[in-house]
Scaffold this motif. Structure first.
Motif, PDB file in Angstrom:
ATOM      1  N   MET A   1      40.533  27.954  32.947  1.00  0.00           N
ATOM      2  CA  MET A   1      40.278  29.053  33.888  1.00  0.00           C
ATOM      3  C   MET A   1      41.219  28.930  35.093  1.00  0.00           C
ATOM      4  O   MET A   1      41.423  27.838  35.614  1.00  0.00           O
ATOM      5  N   ASP A   2      41.767  30.065  35.511  1.00  0.00           N
ATOM      6  CA  ASP A   2      42.667  30.106  36.661  1.00  0.00           C
ATOM      7  C   ASP A   2      41.834  30.113  37.950  1.00  0.00           C
ATOM      8  O   ASP A   2      41.100  31.067  38.223  1.00  0.00           O
ATOM      9  N   PHE A   3      41.949  29.041  38.740  1.00  0.00           N
ATOM     10  CA  PHE A   3      41.146  28.929  39.954  1.00  0.00           C
ATOM     11  C   PHE A   3      41.841  29.516  41.182  1.00  0.00           C
ATOM     12  O   PHE A   3      41.286  29.491  42.276  1.00  0.00           O
ATOM     13  N   SER A   4      43.064  30.031  41.019  1.00  0.00           N
ATOM     14  CA  SER A   4      43.790  30.532  42.188  1.00  0.00           C
ATOM     15  C   SER A   4      43.077  31.681  42.910  1.00  0.00           C
ATOM     16  O   SER A   4      43.102  31.729  44.149  1.00  0.00           O
ATOM     17  N   PRO A 170      48.865  38.572  42.163  1.00  0.00           N
ATOM     18  CA  PRO A 170      48.445  37.197  41.844  1.00  0.00           C
ATOM     19  C   PRO A 170      48.896  36.199  42.902  1.00  0.00           C
ATOM     20  O   PRO A 170      50.030  36.253  43.379  1.00  0.00           O
ATOM     21  N   GLU A 171      47.962  35.308  43.287  1.00  0.00           N
ATOM     22  CA  GLU A 171      48.193  34.207  44.217  1.00  0.00           C
ATOM     23  C   GLU A 171      48.552  34.679  45.627  1.00  0.00           C
ATOM     24  O   GLU A 171      48.961  33.874  46.450  1.00  0.00           O
ATOM     25  N   ALA A 179      39.610  39.716  40.772  1.00  0.00           N
ATOM     26  CA  ALA A 179      39.861  39.081  39.475  1.00  0.00           C
ATOM     27  C   ALA A 179      38.748  39.417  38.483  1.00  0.00           C
ATOM     28  O   ALA A 179      39.015  39.668  37.302  1.00  0.00           O
ATOM     29  N   GLU A 183      39.161  41.468  34.876  1.00  0.00           N
ATOM     30  CA  GLU A 183      38.714  40.968  33.580  1.00  0.00           C
ATOM     31  C   GLU A 183      37.756  41.947  32.906  1.00  0.00           C
ATOM     32  O   GLU A 183      37.792  42.121  31.679  1.00  0.00           O
ATOM     33  N   GLN A 191      35.742  35.687  30.505  1.00  0.00           N
ATOM     34  CA  GLN A 191      36.399  35.219  31.718  1.00  0.00           C
ATOM     35  C   GLN A 191      35.717  35.789  32.956  1.00  0.00           C
ATOM     36  O   GLN A 191      35.558  35.095  33.952  1.00  0.00           O
ATOM     37  N   TYR A 195      34.071  33.598  36.138  1.00  0.00           N
ATOM     38  CA  TYR A 195      34.328  33.846  37.557  1.00  0.00           C
ATOM     39  C   TYR A 195      33.028  34.184  38.290  1.00  0.00           C
ATOM     40  O   TYR A 195      32.793  33.718  39.412  1.00  0.00           O
TER      41      TYR A 195
END
Length: 224
Positions: A1-4, A170-171, A179, A183, A191, A195
């Motif tokens: 999982m993208d935690f950004s 993003p970021e 996010a 999704e 996903q 989150y």
């Protein structure tokens, strides 16, 4: 999982809460003790985010910050500051949107202080700054904690305002609420669920610690 997105959200909430402390304390102090009738209009303006749909506020902030309009063009040309679709823009929008969540608990904290304490401080020749820092703030710690937690948690849960002003970069501007929306739009419910559970767990933990600290403090002071 993208935690950004989650890390970016925590950064946004932290910056917003710190800025709101510096803005909220003097504003709440003025609203609590000012005798000018204009304070009711100021309080109504501060409280507007409580009743306005976030997208309405976000829309007008987007227009104001846009380089095509006067304010945005001035900031872009003379200050070299671009607020649309940038992290600084997210911070400013969040400060405006979360302002009542800081000011209202602080105002209640100020008004809960017995007037006799203020009269005593004035009799002893204490100025407003000394009275604020030595008498008022130390005796309204619960209000300070509540204001900080509400402002932080409200910023973490923002969606409409941050989407309108920050977009979906993003970021840089993609916070966790955006996010989740992405999704769901992509029908990636697994996903989105991850989150969402992360956000629920974090929010619950913050509230649990807050209530625990307040309960222990009140028990020590004999209020519980």
């Amino acid at each position: 999982m993208d935690f950004s997105p989650f890390i970016l959200t925590l950064r946004l909430a932290l910056f917003t809460t710190l800025i709101l402390f510096f803005l909220g304390i003097p504003l709440a102090y003025w609203l609590a003790y000012s005798k000018y009738r204009i304070k009711y209009a100021v309080e109504a303006i501060v409280s507007l985010p409580l009743v306005l749909p976030p997208t309405v506020l976000g829309f007008y902030l987007l227009l104001a910050f846009s380089p095509e309009n006067a304010l945005g063009a001035f900031l872009d040309q003379y200050v070299d500051l671009r607020l649309v679709f940038t992290f600084p823009g997210l911070v400013l929008a969040s400060v405006i949107y979360s302002l009542p969540f800081m000011v209202q608990p602080l105002r209640s904290g100020f008004t809960s202080i017995p007037k006799a304490w203020l009269d005593t401080a004035q009799t002893l020749g204490k100025g407003r700054w000394v009275t604020l820092t030595k008498v008022l703030l130390p005796n309204m710690r619960s209000a300070l904690l509540t204001a900080a937690v509400l402002s932080f948690a409200h910023t973490v849960g923002e969606f409409g305002v941050v989407l309108m002003v920050g977009g979906n970069i993003p970021e840089e501007t993609r916070v966790i609420s955006v996010a989740i929306y992405n999704e769901v739009e992509a029908m990636n419910y697994g996903q989105a669920n991850k989150y969402s559970l992360l956000l629920i767990g974090f929010s619950f933990l913050v509230l649990l610690i807050t209530y625990w600290v307040n309960h222990d403090k009140n028990r020590v002071l004999g209020y519980d």
